[in-house]
Design a protein around this motif. Structure first.
Motif, PDB file in Angstrom:
ATOM      1  N   ALA A 171      56.191  92.062  40.700  1.00  0.00           N
ATOM      2  CA  ALA A 171      55.796  91.112  41.727  1.00  0.00           C
ATOM      3  C   ALA A 171      56.571  89.815  41.512  1.00  0.00           C
ATOM      4  CB  ALA A 171      54.298  90.857  41.656  1.00  0.00           C
ATOM      5  N   PRO A 172      57.129  89.230  42.561  1.00  0.00           N
ATOM      6  CA  PRO A 172      57.996  88.066  42.374  1.00  0.00           C
ATOM      7  C   PRO A 172      57.206  86.826  41.963  1.00  0.00           C
ATOM      8  CG  PRO A 172      57.638  88.464  44.699  1.00  0.00           C
ATOM      9  CD  PRO A 172      57.020  89.617  43.972  1.00  0.00           C
ATOM     10  N   GLU A 173      57.847  85.981  41.181  1.00  0.00           N
ATOM     11  CA  GLU A 173      57.304  84.683  40.842  1.00  0.00           C
ATOM     12  C   GLU A 173      57.886  83.657  41.821  1.00  0.00           C
ATOM     13  OE1 GLU A 173      57.782  83.532  36.849  1.00  0.00           O
ATOM     14  OE2 GLU A 173      57.098  85.428  36.001  1.00  0.00           O
ATOM     15  N   PHE A 174      57.027  82.728  42.288  1.00  0.00           N
ATOM     16  CA  PHE A 174      57.441  81.762  43.293  1.00  0.00           C
ATOM     17  C   PHE A 174      57.526  80.368  42.686  1.00  0.00           C
ATOM     18  CE2 PHE A 174      55.631  85.270  45.631  1.00  0.00           C
ATOM     19  CZ  PHE A 174      56.508  85.423  46.697  1.00  0.00           C
ATOM     20  N   ALA A 175      58.498  79.610  43.160  1.00  0.00           N
ATOM     21  CA  ALA A 175      58.702  78.247  42.679  1.00  0.00           C
ATOM     22  C   ALA A 175      58.582  77.282  43.853  1.00  0.00           C
ATOM     23  CB  ALA A 175      60.072  78.119  42.018  1.00  0.00           C
ATOM     24  N   ASP A 176      58.020  76.102  43.597  1.00  0.00           N
ATOM     25  CA  ASP A 176      57.900  75.062  44.619  1.00  0.00           C
ATOM     26  C   ASP A 176      59.199  74.274  44.647  1.00  0.00           C
ATOM     27  OD1 ASP A 176      57.077  73.289  46.476  1.00  0.00           O
ATOM     28  OD2 ASP A 176      55.526  72.326  45.250  1.00  0.00           O
ATOM     29  N   VAL A 177      59.975  74.453  45.714  1.00  0.00           N
ATOM     30  CA  VAL A 177      61.275  73.803  45.841  1.00  0.00           C
ATOM     31  C   VAL A 177      61.088  72.426  46.478  1.00  0.00           C
ATOM     32  CG1 VAL A 177      63.598  73.976  46.821  1.00  0.00           C
ATOM     33  CG2 VAL A 177      62.388  76.040  46.062  1.00  0.00           C
ATOM     34  N   LYS A 178      61.740  71.409  45.932  1.00  0.00           N
ATOM     35  CA  LYS A 178      61.643  70.059  46.488  1.00  0.00           C
ATOM     36  C   LYS A 178      62.360  69.996  47.823  1.00  0.00           C
ATOM     37  CE  LYS A 178      62.570  65.207  45.442  1.00  0.00           C
ATOM     38  NZ  LYS A 178      63.144  64.241  44.466  1.00  0.00           N
ATOM     39  N   ASP A 179      61.664  69.454  48.815  1.00  0.00           N
ATOM     40  CA  ASP A 179      62.240  69.377  50.159  1.00  0.00           C
ATOM     41  C   ASP A 179      62.658  67.947  50.465  1.00  0.00           C
ATOM     42  OD1 ASP A 179      59.935  68.005  51.991  1.00  0.00           O
ATOM     43  OD2 ASP A 179      59.056  69.253  50.412  1.00  0.00           O
ATOM     44  N   ASN A 180      63.547  67.814  51.417  1.00  0.00           N
ATOM     45  CA  ASN A 180      64.015  66.511  51.868  1.00  0.00           C
ATOM     46  C   ASN A 180      63.548  66.321  53.308  1.00  0.00           C
ATOM     47  OD1 ASN A 180      65.272  64.072  52.155  1.00  0.00           O
ATOM     48  ND2 ASN A 180      67.340  64.819  51.778  1.00  0.00           N
ATOM     49  N   ALA A 181      62.293  65.914  53.479  1.00  0.00           N
ATOM     50  CA  ALA A 181      61.680  65.736  54.789  1.00  0.00           C
ATOM     51  C   ALA A 181      60.711  64.565  54.726  1.00  0.00           C
ATOM     52  CB  ALA A 181      60.963  67.002  55.235  1.00  0.00           C
ATOM     53  N   PHE A 182      60.494  63.922  55.856  1.00  0.00           N
ATOM     54  CA  PHE A 182      59.579  62.783  55.882  1.00  0.00           C
ATOM     55  C   PHE A 182      59.098  62.534  57.309  1.00  0.00           C
ATOM     56  CE2 PHE A 182      63.886  61.200  56.261  1.00  0.00           C
ATOM     57  CZ  PHE A 182      63.831  60.304  57.309  1.00  0.00           C
ATOM     58  N   LEU A 183      57.923  61.892  57.406  1.00  0.00           N
ATOM     59  CA  LEU A 183      57.308  61.489  58.670  1.00  0.00           C
ATOM     60  C   LEU A 183      57.380  59.973  58.751  1.00  0.00           C
ATOM     61  CD1 LEU A 183      55.551  62.432  61.170  1.00  0.00           C
ATOM     62  CD2 LEU A 183      53.563  61.896  59.756  1.00  0.00           C
ATOM     63  N   THR A 184      57.833  59.434  59.882  1.00  0.00           N
ATOM     64  CA  THR A 184      58.007  57.988  59.992  1.00  0.00           C
ATOM     65  C   THR A 184      57.576  57.489  61.366  1.00  0.00           C
ATOM     66  OG1 THR A 184      59.614  56.181  59.845  1.00  0.00           O
ATOM     67  CG2 THR A 184      60.413  58.245  60.739  1.00  0.00           C
ATOM     68  N   PRO A 278      47.774  52.130  61.541  1.00  0.00           N
ATOM     69  CA  PRO A 278      47.352  52.696  60.251  1.00  0.00           C
ATOM     70  C   PRO A 278      48.241  53.867  59.836  1.00  0.00           C
ATOM     71  CG  PRO A 278      45.941  53.509  62.003  1.00  0.00           C
ATOM     72  CD  PRO A 278      46.893  52.533  62.646  1.00  0.00           C
ATOM     73  N   VAL A 279      47.935  54.398  58.666  1.00  0.00           N
ATOM     74  CA  VAL A 279      48.639  55.576  58.150  1.00  0.00           C
ATOM     75  C   VAL A 279      48.240  56.799  58.973  1.00  0.00           C
ATOM     76  CG1 VAL A 279      48.848  57.130  56.174  1.00  0.00           C
ATOM     77  CG2 VAL A 279      48.830  54.659  55.822  1.00  0.00           C
ATOM     78  N   VAL A 280      49.206  57.581  59.403  1.00  0.00           N
ATOM     79  CA  VAL A 280      48.934  58.857  60.073  1.00  0.00           C
ATOM     80  C   VAL A 280      49.540  59.980  59.237  1.00  0.00           C
ATOM     81  CG1 VAL A 280      48.819  57.843  62.371  1.00  0.00           C
ATOM     82  CG2 VAL A 280      50.997  58.641  61.518  1.00  0.00           C
ATOM     83  N   GLN A 281      48.969  61.172  59.385  1.00  0.00           N
ATOM     84  CA  GLN A 281      49.375  62.305  58.561  1.00  0.00           C
ATOM     85  C   GLN A 281      49.784  63.493  59.427  1.00  0.00           C
ATOM     86  OE1 GLN A 281      45.990  63.124  56.036  1.00  0.00           O
ATOM     87  NE2 GLN A 281      46.486  61.454  54.630  1.00  0.00           N
ATOM     88  N   LYS A 305      51.764  71.277  52.769  1.00  0.00           N
ATOM     89  CA  LYS A 305      52.161  69.954  52.291  1.00  0.00           C
ATOM     90  C   LYS A 305      51.891  68.956  53.400  1.00  0.00           C
ATOM     91  CE  LYS A 305      55.874  67.188  50.293  1.00  0.00           C
ATOM     92  NZ  LYS A 305      57.266  67.153  49.781  1.00  0.00           N
ATOM     93  N   THR A 306      51.352  67.786  53.023  1.00  0.00           N
ATOM     94  CA  THR A 306      51.004  66.742  53.984  1.00  0.00           C
ATOM     95  C   THR A 306      51.994  65.592  53.868  1.00  0.00           C
ATOM     96  OG1 THR A 306      48.657  67.326  53.874  1.00  0.00           O
ATOM     97  CG2 THR A 306      49.212  65.148  54.742  1.00  0.00           C
ATOM     98  N   TYR A 307      52.522  65.184  55.022  1.00  0.00           N
ATOM     99  CA  TYR A 307      53.453  64.063  55.089  1.00  0.00           C
ATOM    100  C   TYR A 307      52.732  62.897  55.757  1.00  0.00           C
ATOM    101  CZ  TYR A 307      56.902  67.675  54.090  1.00  0.00           C
ATOM    102  OH  TYR A 307      57.603  68.700  53.515  1.00  0.00           O
ATOM    103  N   THR A 308      52.993  61.681  55.283  1.00  0.00           N
ATOM    104  CA  THR A 308      52.297  60.498  55.782  1.00  0.00           C
ATOM    105  C   THR A 308      53.293  59.397  56.129  1.00  0.00           C
ATOM    106  OG1 THR A 308      52.014  59.593  53.550  1.00  0.00           O
ATOM    107  CG2 THR A 308      50.251  60.991  54.405  1.00  0.00           C
ATOM    108  N   THR A 309      52.876  58.524  57.060  1.00  0.00           N
ATOM    109  CA  THR A 309      53.642  57.320  57.371  1.00  0.00           C
ATOM    110  C   THR A 309      53.071  56.152  56.572  1.00  0.00           C
ATOM    111  OG1 THR A 309      52.202  56.663  59.196  1.00  0.00           O
ATOM    112  CG2 THR A 309      54.000  58.194  59.699  1.00  0.00           C
ATOM    113  N   SER A 310      53.746  55.044  56.599  1.00  0.00           N
ATOM    114  CA  SER A 310      53.233  53.827  55.984  1.00  0.00           C
ATOM    115  C   SER A 310      52.567  52.966  57.048  1.00  0.00           C
ATOM    116  CB  SER A 310      54.372  53.048  55.319  1.00  0.00           C
ATOM    117  OG  SER A 310      55.382  52.744  56.269  1.00  0.00           O
ATOM    118  N   ALA A 311      51.548  52.215  56.650  1.00  0.00           N
ATOM    119  CA  ALA A 311      50.873  51.310  57.575  1.00  0.00           C
ATOM    120  C   ALA A 311      51.818  50.169  57.959  1.00  0.00           C
ATOM    121  CB  ALA A 311      49.600  50.763  56.942  1.00  0.00           C
TER     122      ALA A 311
END
Length: 504
Positions: A171-184, A278-281, A305-311
């Motif tokens: 059974a394969p082992e899974f790794a959490d890969v770092k992503d380059n994404a953001f909410l603005t 305010p902050v939105v998600q 994964k949850t992405y958030t904006t800044s206030a």
């Protein structure tokens, strides 16, 4: 080797292995069976439906896709809509494939469009009957029930064994890969005047190299919640309707990104009160990647994964003192004029159009201010037309005031002496005035009678058309007076009679 050709294809057998070799009766039986099977296959291919919907296996492991496939014979389907949303499964990518079948001299191509669904949890799921629209043609699919089971383990291991087995089938082992994404949340202005436009837009950015790591999850409910948080009570709002959210390509620091505009609006503050955002998600599905990819196993595991904006905050300043401060428009405007004719005769009319165009709250632009009342020219209340749109984060458009003007006395009249339009320019932080530049010439001699004839005559003269045109006798009113006196005498006697009756 011997060679035989049937149906346009050649078949080879090793020497001495020819299935048609042997005795004549045995050869006839084999030949008959072969022809029967060939005819049955050709019949099935010839009667295959042009459009069909197929479901994947009813039981699917948590780490594999469930699929719904559309099969179409002939031309490739160009536009397919209507794949359903399935509770407990996340709609993922689509895959296309094609297969070619030959029957004699006939060639049939079957195109397959497969919609993949990533399971989110274990358990049963169901699909209600639905209809796909394939290039404008409906294709109905029946109901379906399936089940998501735990991830498939290596044969020989118990379900409680969490240690992956060695070897290529582990059974394969899974790794959490770092992503380059953001909410603005994009706010190009941090300080504005009351009534000035404030562009607001919500964007999600993801690097092109990480597009395969993310998928939207329960998008509409999340977006509605975010928009509700961004609304401002102290501002008018003009939203930009979006039919669909389309990806846009952009560059950030020399790196390719794909961005999605989730929401766009233009706000107009109505009080000197700061706008607070305010902050939105936004929660997304993010896939973990197998450490050792394999063709035999699922190489992605869905997670969240949850992405958030800044206030953020936008300061709002009051307009400088001015007699019309609470009435003027705020923005950058210019004047366009149009006159039907420059010269008219007495009591004739002309049409003057005063068009205010530019950037600002077009819907709330006020009427021009009347700076003078003239008896020489008569100005009627204008007709109003407007058009506006959002472009580049600004509301642009125009508002047209269409005046009817009648000349009452001969002479030349500058319309700037009759009305003007005052506004506040936030770019210069100053008030400015737009005035007409045209001059109207009224020619001819003054005719008082024509002026009187142009005035309304009143209610007394309005009944002329309805009254009878017959002479009245001179003693007509004398007779009326006699009958009136008799009626009054009768009424007096009746009153006395009632008075005495009540006294008794």
């Amino acid at each position: 080797m011997d060679a035989r050709c049937y149906g346009g294809s050649s078949y080879f057998w090793p020497a001495g292995k020819n299935p048609f070799s042997g005795s004549i009766p045995e050869m006839k039986i084999k030949t008959g069976l072969f022809l029967l099977l060939w005819i049955m296959c050709a019949t099935c291919w010839g009667q295959a439906p042009e459009l069909a919907v197929e479901y994947g296996p009813g039981t699917v492991p948590l780490d594999q896709y469930f699929t719904i496939s559309l099969k179409k014979t002939g031309a490739r389907p160009e536009k397919v809509e209507g794949f359903p949303e399935i509770e407990g499964l996340q709609k993922s990518t689509q895959r296309r494939s094609a297969a070619t079948y030959r029957t004699g001299n006939k060639t049939t191509v079957v195109h397959t469009l497969t919609q993949q669904y990533a399971p989110l949890r274990e358990g049963d799921f169901s699909i209600k009957p639905f209809t796909l629209q394939v290039d404008g043609k409906p294709v109905t699919a029946p109901a379906f029930k399936g089940k998501v089971e735990p991830m498939a383990l290596v044969p020989g291991k118990s379900p409680s064994d969490t240690v992956p087995a060695a070897g290529p089938m582990a059974a394969p082992e899974f790794a959490d890969v770092k992503d380059n994404a953001f909410l603005t949340l994009h706010l190009p202005k941090q300080r504005v005047f009351v009534g000035e436009s404030v562009p607001v837009s919500l964007w999600f950015y993801v690097a092109d190299t990480d597009l395969g790591l993310l998928d939207f999850y329960q998008f509409e409910p999340q977006l509605l919640a975010a928009i509700q948080l961004l609304k401002q009570r102290s501002a008018l709002e003009q939203t930009v309707a979006q039919q669909e959210i389309t990806p846009e390509k952009t560059q950030i620091g020399g790196k390719a990104f794909t961005r999605y505009k989730l929401y766009e609006a233009v706000l107009f503050p109505i009080t000197a009160q700061a706008l607070r955002f305010p902050v939105v998600q936004l929660q997304m599905i993010k896939y973990k990647i197998a450490k050792t990819p394999s063709l035999l196993n699922q190489n992605r595991l869905p997670d969240y994964k949850t992405y958030t904006t800044s206030a953020q905050r936008v300061e709002v300043r009051a307009l400088p003192p001015h007699p019309l401060r609470d009435q003027v428009a705020v923005g950058v405007f210019r004047l366009r004029e149009q006159l039907s004719r420059n010269t008219i005769s007495l009591n004739q009319n002309l049409v003057y159009q005063m068009q205010i165009e530019g950037e600002g709250n077009i819907k709330a632009l006020p009427l021009p201010q009347n700076v003078g009342v003239s008896s020489e020219v008569e100005v009627y209340t204008p007709e109003i037309r407007q058009q506006d749109r959002v472009a580049g984060g600004q509301v642009v458009g125009s508002k047209t005031f269409r005046y009817f003007i009648v000349g009452r006395q001969a002479g030349q009249y500058a319309l700037r002496d009759l009305f003007q339009w005052v506004y506040f320019n936030p770019s210069t932080a100053r008030y400015d005035t737009l005035r007409p530049s045209v001059v109207v010439r009224v020619r001819g001699q003054e005719d008082q009678n024509s002026f009187i004839r142009a005035q309304p005559l009143g209610d007394f003269y309005n009944i002329i058309e309805t009254e009878k045109n017959q002479p009245i006798p001179l003693d007509y009113f004398k007779g009326v007076r006699q009958y009136t006196n008799i009626a009054l005498a009768v009424m007096g006697l009746a009153s006395l009679f009632v008075f005495f009756i009540r006294r008794k």
